[in-house]
Design a protein around this motif. Structure first.
Motif, PDB file in Angstrom:
ATOM      1  N   THR A   1       0.825  -1.198   0.000  1.00  0.00           N
ATOM      2  CA  THR A   1       0.000   0.000   0.000  1.00  0.00           C
ATOM      3  C   THR A   1       0.867   1.258   0.000  1.00  0.00           C
ATOM      4  O   THR A   1       1.908   1.292   0.676  1.00  0.00           O
ATOM      5  N   PRO A   2       0.466   2.303  -0.722  1.00  0.00           N
ATOM      6  CA  PRO A   2       1.212   3.561  -0.669  1.00  0.00           C
ATOM      7  C   PRO A   2       0.856   4.407   0.556  1.00  0.00           C
ATOM      8  O   PRO A   2       1.444   5.459   0.762  1.00  0.00           O
ATOM      9  N   VAL A   3      -0.104   3.937   1.375  1.00  0.00           N
ATOM     10  CA  VAL A   3      -0.512   4.671   2.580  1.00  0.00           C
ATOM     11  C   VAL A   3      -0.432   3.730   3.789  1.00  0.00           C
ATOM     12  O   VAL A   3      -1.441   3.415   4.421  1.00  0.00           O
ATOM     13  N   PRO A   4       0.782   3.291   4.160  1.00  0.00           N
ATOM     14  CA  PRO A   4       0.912   2.293   5.233  1.00  0.00           C
ATOM     15  C   PRO A   4       0.477   2.780   6.600  1.00  0.00           C
ATOM     16  O   PRO A   4       0.232   1.969   7.497  1.00  0.00           O
ATOM     17  N   GLY A   5       0.372   4.095   6.787  1.00  0.00           N
ATOM     18  CA  GLY A   5      -0.050   4.623   8.074  1.00  0.00           C
ATOM     19  C   GLY A   5      -1.550   4.603   8.291  1.00  0.00           C
ATOM     20  O   GLY A   5      -2.026   4.890   9.394  1.00  0.00           O
ATOM     21  N   ILE A   6      -2.314   4.272   7.250  1.00  0.00           N
ATOM     22  CA  ILE A   6      -3.772   4.216   7.365  1.00  0.00           C
ATOM     23  C   ILE A   6      -4.168   2.774   7.661  1.00  0.00           C
ATOM     24  O   ILE A   6      -3.723   1.857   6.964  1.00  0.00           O
ATOM     25  N   PRO A   7      -4.995   2.533   8.679  1.00  0.00           N
ATOM     26  CA  PRO A   7      -5.368   1.156   9.013  1.00  0.00           C
ATOM     27  C   PRO A   7      -6.051   0.451   7.845  1.00  0.00           C
ATOM     28  O   PRO A   7      -6.606   1.085   6.943  1.00  0.00           O
ATOM     29  N   ASP A   8      -6.029  -0.871   7.893  1.00  0.00           N
ATOM     30  CA  ASP A   8      -6.713  -1.665   6.877  1.00  0.00           C
ATOM     31  C   ASP A   8      -8.181  -1.892   7.218  1.00  0.00           C
ATOM     32  O   ASP A   8      -8.984  -2.167   6.327  1.00  0.00           O
ATOM     33  N   VAL A   9      -8.528  -1.819   8.476  1.00  0.00           N
ATOM     34  CA  VAL A   9      -9.922  -1.795   8.906  1.00  0.00           C
ATOM     35  C   VAL A   9     -10.038  -0.714   9.971  1.00  0.00           C
ATOM     36  O   VAL A   9      -9.206  -0.624  10.873  1.00  0.00           O
ATOM     37  N   TYR A  10     -11.073   0.104   9.855  1.00  0.00           N
ATOM     38  CA  TYR A  10     -11.267   1.201  10.810  1.00  0.00           C
ATOM     39  C   TYR A  10     -12.764   1.358  11.038  1.00  0.00           C
ATOM     40  O   TYR A  10     -13.545   1.370  10.091  1.00  0.00           O
ATOM     41  N   ALA A  11     -13.158   1.438  12.290  1.00  0.00           N
ATOM     42  CA  ALA A  11     -14.560   1.647  12.635  1.00  0.00           C
ATOM     43  C   ALA A  11     -14.640   2.718  13.708  1.00  0.00           C
ATOM     44  O   ALA A  11     -13.792   2.781  14.599  1.00  0.00           O
ATOM     45  N   VAL A  12     -15.650   3.560  13.623  1.00  0.00           N
ATOM     46  CA  VAL A  12     -15.873   4.625  14.593  1.00  0.00           C
ATOM     47  C   VAL A  12     -17.327   4.581  15.025  1.00  0.00           C
ATOM     48  O   VAL A  12     -18.227   4.633  14.179  1.00  0.00           O
ATOM     49  N   VAL A  13     -17.567   4.485  16.307  1.00  0.00           N
ATOM     50  CA  VAL A  13     -18.924   4.552  16.843  1.00  0.00           C
ATOM     51  C   VAL A  13     -19.262   6.014  17.133  1.00  0.00           C
ATOM     52  O   VAL A  13     -18.462   6.734  17.741  1.00  0.00           O
ATOM     53  N   TYR A  14     -20.446   6.426  16.684  1.00  0.00           N
ATOM     54  CA  TYR A  14     -20.901   7.799  16.871  1.00  0.00           C
ATOM     55  C   TYR A  14     -22.080   7.836  17.836  1.00  0.00           C
ATOM     56  O   TYR A  14     -22.954   6.962  17.799  1.00  0.00           O
ATOM     57  N   VAL A  15     -22.087   8.848  18.685  1.00  0.00           N
ATOM     58  CA  VAL A  15     -23.214   9.086  19.575  1.00  0.00           C
ATOM     59  C   VAL A  15     -23.821  10.440  19.223  1.00  0.00           C
ATOM     60  O   VAL A  15     -23.185  11.281  18.580  1.00  0.00           O
ATOM     61  N   HIS A  16     -25.071  10.643  19.654  1.00  0.00           N
ATOM     62  CA  HIS A  16     -25.734  11.904  19.374  1.00  0.00           C
ATOM     63  C   HIS A  16     -25.191  13.000  20.283  1.00  0.00           C
ATOM     64  O   HIS A  16     -25.011  12.799  21.488  1.00  0.00           O
TER      65      HIS A  16
END
Length: 404
Positions: A103-118
């Motif tokens: 990958t040319p962007v090794p600092g970016i995770p291969d899986v990323y999830a963010v939980v959002y609250v109101h």
């Protein structure tokens, strides 16, 4: 080795960043709470790990698509949903495919999830942003040669179709977030949005549904076939036997992908080769779906659908082997999945028309499906046409400029 959740407060996340696929009803009143990240070097099963994280945060990912869909809660601090991003590398791991180039962007995770609250959301000031010259990872001649090599593989019977994708990058200075939001706002961007992490961001203007599970059905909307958004381009796309054959091949692959899922009924093609507009291009889209008849797990969906057939080819695993052989630079954040998981639904777009910022450079990818009668010169031109609106959007706001 980091597999678990953590507080978003450990690094700055502008409150006005709008994640891809977020529900319109919650726009402007949700904030990031916790996050999950996985790199390929971490090992383990990324599908299971991210599903565990989301389930632990109250999202129904182990039994999605039931008809008793819940209404999103609105109270302050209640969970709105989660943004989910999966890279091309993670898709290869999930599908058991051959790994591609680095990958040319090794600092970016291969899986990323963010939980959002109101909660309250703020505004994002544009700020100064300077973009340098774009440098492609291969020349037009090298791209054309890869197309020719793909045609030879088709001629040998190794594959029926293979998607060939190129990469380009440019240095930048200042904050790219306002520019990335311009990309996300391009016309036809069904999954338009921006996702940020520690030292990186990605923006997508994707029009393509990789997989949606909602209201008791699982749906995919493959796109294949492109022409300029003119009256002549519309006529050409509808009349092209080559584009239609290429498109139908991917529709068949999509049908097979859905049929592999447990807990679904008969697969149907609800719409075939409908011509729709994305920015300055016409594209052909079909709708393939199946009823959810039993238990459907997020892990099954990810393994069956990521990466999508319209950015791999057919047969999928053979096409991914050709992609690993042909492409000198990895696909990174592109050609995989990004979207939203709500209280009882899933809506992931394919990460085409996607840009990544890694702290020093912007990165973009574009390509197309290759069949036996593909013309190498035309394929190079098509990839450039797909990149043009992205490049223009990055400079179409006050404060943006090109460095000398």
């Amino acid at each position: 080795m980091v597999h678990g959740s953590r507080s978003i407060g450990h690094y700055p996340t502008p409150p006005s960043v709008l994640p891809p696929g977020r529900p319109a009803s919650c726009q402007g009143r949700h904030r990031a709470s916790t996050s999950f990240q996985w790199f390929r070097s971490d090992g383990g099963d990324p599908a299971e790990l991210v599903a565990d994280y989301l389930a632990d945060n109250g999202l129904r990912v182990r039994n999605i698509g039931r008809t008793d869909e819940q209404v999103c809660p609105t109270g302050a601090g209640s969970i709105c949903g989660a943004a989910l991003y999966v890279s091309a590398d993670a898709g290869s791991v999930m599908s058991g495919a051959a790994p591609g180039a680095a990958t040319p962007v090794p600092g970016i995770p291969d899986v990323y999830a963010v939980v959002y609250v109101h909660g309250p959301s703020g505004d994002l000031a544009p700020g100064e942003f300077e973009l340098g010259e774009w440098t492609p990872s291969w020349t037009p001649a090298e791209h054309a040669a890869a197309v020719s090599s793909a045609r030879e593989a088709i001629g040998r019977g190794d594959v029926y179709q293979v998607n060939v994708v190129g990469h380009t990058s440019a240095p930048y200075a200042g904050s790219p977030l306002a520019a990335l939001h311009r990309v996300a706002a391009l016309p036809g961007a069904r999954y338009g949005g921006v996702l940020t992490g520690p030292g990186w961001a990605l923006a997508t203007a994707s029009p393509e549904t990789l997989v949606e599970v909602r209201g008791g059905r699982v749906i995919t909307r493959p796109i294949k076939g492109t022409r300029p958004a003119t009256a002549e381009g519309h006529r050409e796309l509808l009349a092209s036997a080559k584009e239609r054959a290429e498109h139908v091949m991917i529709v068949d692959l999509s049908r097979n992908d859905l049929a592999r899922l447990p807990g679904v009924g008969p697969v149907t093609v609800d719409e075939l080769f409908a011509v729709r507009r994305w920015s300055g291009l016409w594209q052909a889209e079909s709708v393939v779906s199946a009823p959810v008849t039993g238990r459907l797990d997020l892990t099954d969906v990810l393994r069956a659908l990521v990466p999508g057939g319209s950015v791999t080819g057919a047969p999928k695993l053979a096409a991914l082997a050709e992609i690993a052989r042909l492409e000198p630079v990895g696909r990174g954040v592109s050609m995989a999945a990004v979207g939203w998981i709500g209280p009882a639904y899933l809506d992931l777009g394919l990460t085409i028309r996607t840009v990544a910022a890694d702290g020093e450079r912007l990165h973009a990818w574009a390509g197309g499906g290759i069949v036996w009668d593909s013309d190498p010169t035309a394929e190079v031109a098509e990839a450039a046409a797909k990149l043009a609106p992205i490049k223009a959007a990055l400079l179409s706001y006050p404060g943006g400029k090109v460095s000398a």
